[in-house]
Motif scaffolding. Structure first.
Motif, PDB file in Angstrom:
ATOM      1  N   MET B 277       0.831  -1.220   0.015  1.00 33.53           N
ATOM      2  CA  MET B 277      -0.041  -0.022  -0.012  1.00 33.53           C
ATOM      3  C   MET B 277       0.853   1.310  -0.211  1.00 33.53           C
ATOM      4  SD  MET B 277      -3.396  -0.718   1.347  1.00 33.53           S
ATOM      5  CE  MET B 277      -4.322  -2.369   1.190  1.00 33.53           C
ATOM      6  N   ALA B 279       3.753   1.655  -1.158  1.00 32.26           N
ATOM      7  CA  ALA B 279       4.454   1.800  -2.421  1.00 32.26           C
ATOM      8  C   ALA B 279       3.649   2.317  -3.485  1.00 32.26           C
ATOM      9  CB  ALA B 279       4.973   0.254  -2.770  1.00 32.26           C
ATOM     10  N   VAL B 280       2.419   2.345  -3.528  1.00 28.56           N
ATOM     11  CA  VAL B 280       1.404   2.743  -4.554  1.00 28.56           C
ATOM     12  C   VAL B 280       1.797   4.232  -4.707  1.00 28.56           C
ATOM     13  CG1 VAL B 280      -0.806   3.276  -5.329  1.00 28.56           C
ATOM     14  CG2 VAL B 280      -0.364   1.423  -3.991  1.00 28.56           C
ATOM     15  N   PRO B 281       2.227   4.976  -5.929  1.00 25.73           N
ATOM     16  CA  PRO B 281       2.474   6.352  -6.030  1.00 25.73           C
ATOM     17  C   PRO B 281       1.267   7.114  -6.008  1.00 25.73           C
ATOM     18  CG  PRO B 281       2.743   5.363  -8.167  1.00 25.73           C
ATOM     19  CD  PRO B 281       2.353   4.272  -7.076  1.00 25.73           C
TER      20      PRO B 281
END
Lengths: 361, 439
Positions: B277, B279-281
């Motif tokens: 989660m 890591a989601v840009p």
């Protein structure tokens, strides 16, 4: 805008050297095909300062990659029969590139400007070891370096981009690397000569989110360390928001909006940018009941719609008194350093934005 | 072209039916395993196996959308191919509408294919370029030998219209369509026989952002209209959040967390889910500076030789020796929220595990485990309590009676080894509470 493209099939040289590090002026790149001329890039201009990052966003076929290949001088047979026709100016650190000879550009490529490609598996040669591929570019530009020094340099680079056991990895082939590792090796290759301009074309599209986060961090760190300018090309607005200082939104080979990153995300001015931002499900916002897609399909670059290329998909095209269908909108200033190409009168645009768009953003 | 799509997306803007908690299980998967053998040498002797799917247990309920996320190579596509029976499982059981389909032959599977269909990732390679749209979408009717009222052509044209395509394009070829339209053709083909369940493997990842939303909305509308059940496999967490009622997170052939969408996204418990989660840009430049993301180092280990114990431990910042030794079982820490981790995050402070259905034989062992937990509490060590918890679950799950006393004993033994842990207070409390309820 419209008549200049007929006159400038060949290279145009002229104008004065700009002050900014990279300056692209009215770049056009047209490909003649049996079905007609594909106007991949049709009048793009932008500036990029040293140490800054520009994000180019757009759908597939909007001309993002062709722009980057033009800067790198990687189009084949330019100016020849059936070859792409390029015009405009590209100034890199006071040197014009479109009018320059192949050899001159070749000296710059890999040295002053370098590129990270999307898919490292196809961009790397499967036969040579990763080390050989890094060394090749390095020795090309540093012929005095002996093999030992070049190899050490390659190991150092692999270490810098975070590859464990670089002294072993340097002798491995690309297929022995995982996707994320391969992309790191690609970055190492691009950095071999410490370029001042780094173009990353969809550098993370083929990667998983966790690896993507690693790579984006790496690019950011390297930029701070080497002070290079970066152009990042992507269709993922999230990636752009992570890295870019300025953003250029492309549609149908043209720039439709350009401005500082925070402005593009907080106060976008072009209906296409609204559409892009609205159609994305966002993990950081309340869950929407429904997404708001951009209707229709991207246009064909051979036969662009008349007037504003976006008008067939634009929900507000009827509020421009027909101008959208007949006249190509010019990029006009809508704020500090913020340009948009739209016929909607400013008041109407602001009204639509505050009433319909802003609540959804 | 633009008109067609607008008609499709303009239909029924009704809210999605909340099918998350109710509804019967349409598909039940129990301990599903798929190992691909690695063969070597002249005699093609098996030297190892790619453990693509290694023990999955989950249900898909009638009318819901189950999202499956994970990195590439975690086995999510193999899972999709197993539940559609395009692959035969190595072991385990797949039950569709009460029928065990795990080892049915191709011929026996055929009538069931009407009920389970698949949408593929790449709309460029999943459509035969030599066939017209009419042939492609009409193929299911032909293959299943189904006669429709007004002939196949009329049925196909209805389907095209349903999916927002122009019915007059019946005779066109796939190359004449854009990516989004091709994906619509794939969806029309999947819908032809009015299936009950559709497995969509990365249905939008090959499409442009603006087109993605069109296809997501179309899938949504079709679900409301036709009462479909979806299993959506994707790597994009934002898309999965948008379409799913429940979400399963996979890592290296196992489900590490499965929960209701809201619960999972609001408070992910498994460290891996947390890392995914973060890591989601996020498309918000003002957040750029915050920089508090969890960066996972390294890559996913090879499924040929997965790590012992918890598969995620090699990349986990919370991993201890225990993680290397004992594989954490998938347990419910909250209603509808199962997680497989020894040290879950965001776990409710009063970790009262869901009442686990305990078989009569297992009862004894559970009592023992509870005792161990109480004993552990006396020593005030978290480690012991957690082990006891594990033992309890293990005991509850492994039905054969002989195994359990051993497990409980092992737990009791370990409980005496006082090892300090950060989450001391929480877990001891939890184990205590459980000990009370159970005994």
């Amino acid at each position: 805008m419209t008549d200049s493209q007929t006159s400038t099939t060949e290279t145009t040289v002229g104008g004065t050297a700009p002050t900014s590090f990279l300056s692209v002026r009215d770049l056009r790149c047209h490909f003649p095909t049996d079905d007609g001329v594909v106007k991949s890039v049709d009048g793009i201009s932008f500036e990029l300062e040293r140490g800054k990052t520009l994000g180019i966003v757009g759908e597939s076929g909007s001309g993002k990659s062709v722009t980057s290949l033009s800067i790198m001088g990687l189009h084949r047979n330019v100016g020849k029969k059936n070859g792409p026709r390029m015009s405009g100016e590209i100034w890199l650190d006071g040197q014009e590139l479109i009018g320059a000879g192949r050899e001159e550009v070749r000296k710059l490529r890999g040295q002053k400007m370098a590129m990270i490609f999307q898919d490292p598996l196809t961009a790397m040669h499967p036969y040579y070891t990763v080390g050989q591929q890094i060394i090749e570019g390095y020795r090309q530009h540093n012929p005095q370096a002996n093999k030992k020094a070049a190899r050490d340099h390659a190991i150092q680079l692999l270490d810098r981009v975070g590859i464990p056991q670089p002294d072993k990895r340097v002798d491995q082939h690309p297929h022995e690397f995982s996707g994320g590792m391969r992309q790191r090796a690609m970055i190492a290759m691009a950095l071999a000569n410490n370029p001042s301009l780094l173009i990353a074309d969809e550098p993370t599209t083929a990667l998983d989110v966790t690896v993507q986060a690693q790579i984006l961090d790496l690019i950011r760190d390297l930029q701070q360390e080497f002070g290079s300018s970066v152009i990042i090309i992507t269709h993922d607005l999230g990636v752009v928001a992570e890295l870019a200082d300025d953003i250029l939104v492309m549609y149908g080979g043209k720039c439709v909006e350009k401005g500082p990153a925070d402005k593009i995300f907080s106060e976008p001015e072009h209906p296409y940018t609204w559409g892009l931002l609205g159609s994305m499900p966002r993990i950081d916002r309340e869950l929407q009941e429904r997404l708001v897609p951009v209707q229709g399909n991207p246009p064909s670059l051979i036969n662009l719609p008349n007037g504003c290329a976006f008008h067939p998909r634009c929900p507000y095209a009827d509020r421009t008194e027909g101008l959208s269908k007949t006249e190509v909108p010019r990029l006009t200033s809508v704020g500090q350093d913020h340009l948009a190409a739209c016929h909607l009168p400013l008041e109407v645009r602001q009204q639509i934005f505050t009433e319909e768009i802003a609540p959804r953003l | 072209m633009s008109e067609e799509s607008s008609t499709a997306t303009a239909t029924v803007p009704a809210p999605k039916a909340p099918a998350a908690s109710e509804g019967e299980a349409l598909l039940q998967v129990h301990d599903l395993v798929k190992h691909f053998p690695i063969k070597k040498g002249l005699l093609q002797r098996q030297v190892g196996a790619v453990q693509a799917v290694d023990g999955l247990t989950f249900d898909v309920r009638q009318g819901e959308t189950l999202g499956v996320v994970g990195e590439s190579g975690c086995g999510k596509s193999t899972m999709g191919r197993l539940i559609t029976r395009l692959l035969e499982p190595t072991s385990g059981k797949i039950t569709f509408e009460g029928v065990d389909i795990s080892h049915l032959s191709t011929a026996k599977m055929r009538p069931l294919r009407r009920d389970i269909q698949m949408i593929f990732q790449d709309p460029y390679s999943s459509l035969n370029p030599r066939h017209t749209v009419g042939t492609i979408v009409g193929a299911p009717f032909r293959l299943q030998g189904i006669k429709t009222e007004n002939g196949t052509k009329a049925a196909v044209q209805d389907l095209l219209e349903l999916c927002g395509l122009n019915p007059e394009h019946y005779n066109r070829y796939p190359h004449e369509f854009s990516g989004g339209q091709r994906q619509r053709i794939g969806i029309a083909r999947a819908l032809a026989l009015r299936p009950k369940m559709i497995v969509a493997d990365e249905p939008v990842s090959a499409l442009d952002v603006s087109i993605q939303a069109q296809v997501v909305n179309l899938l949504d509308d079709l679900q409301t209209e036709l009462g479909l059940t979806y299993v959506v496999i994707a790597h994009d967490l934002s898309v999965v959040r948008h379409v799913s009622d429940r979400v399963a997170v996979m890592y290296l052939g196992k489900i590490v967390e499965i929960a209701d969408r809201d619960s999972l996204y609001a408070s992910p418990m498994h460290p891996y889910t947390n890392a995914l989660m973060s890591a989601v840009p996020v498309p918000d430049p003002s957040r750029k500076q915050e920089h508090n993301r969890i960066l996972l180092t390294g890559d996913v280990p090879s499924p040929v030789n997965p790590p012992s114990g918890c598969h995620f431990r090699t990349r986990c910042w919370k991993a201890t020796e225990k993680c290397a030794e004992i594989e954490p079982p998938l347990v419910a820490l909250k209603t509808g929220h199962q997680v497989a981790c020894h040290y879950p995050e965001n776990a409710p402070t009063d970790v009262i595990a869901e009442t686990i259905t305990v078989s009569k034989e297992a009862g004894e062992a559970v009592a023992k485990a509870a005792e161990a937990a109480v004993a552990a509490k006396a020593e005030e060590t978290a480690e012991a309590a957690e082990t006891a918890e594990v033992a309890e679950v293990a005991a509850a799950e492994e039905a054969p009676a002989d195994a359990e006393p051993e497990a409980a004993e092992a737990a009791a033994e370990e409980s005496t080894e006082a090892v300090e842990s950060t989450e001391a207070a929480e877990s001891t409390e939890g184990a205590d509470a459980k000990g009370e309820t159970k005994s």
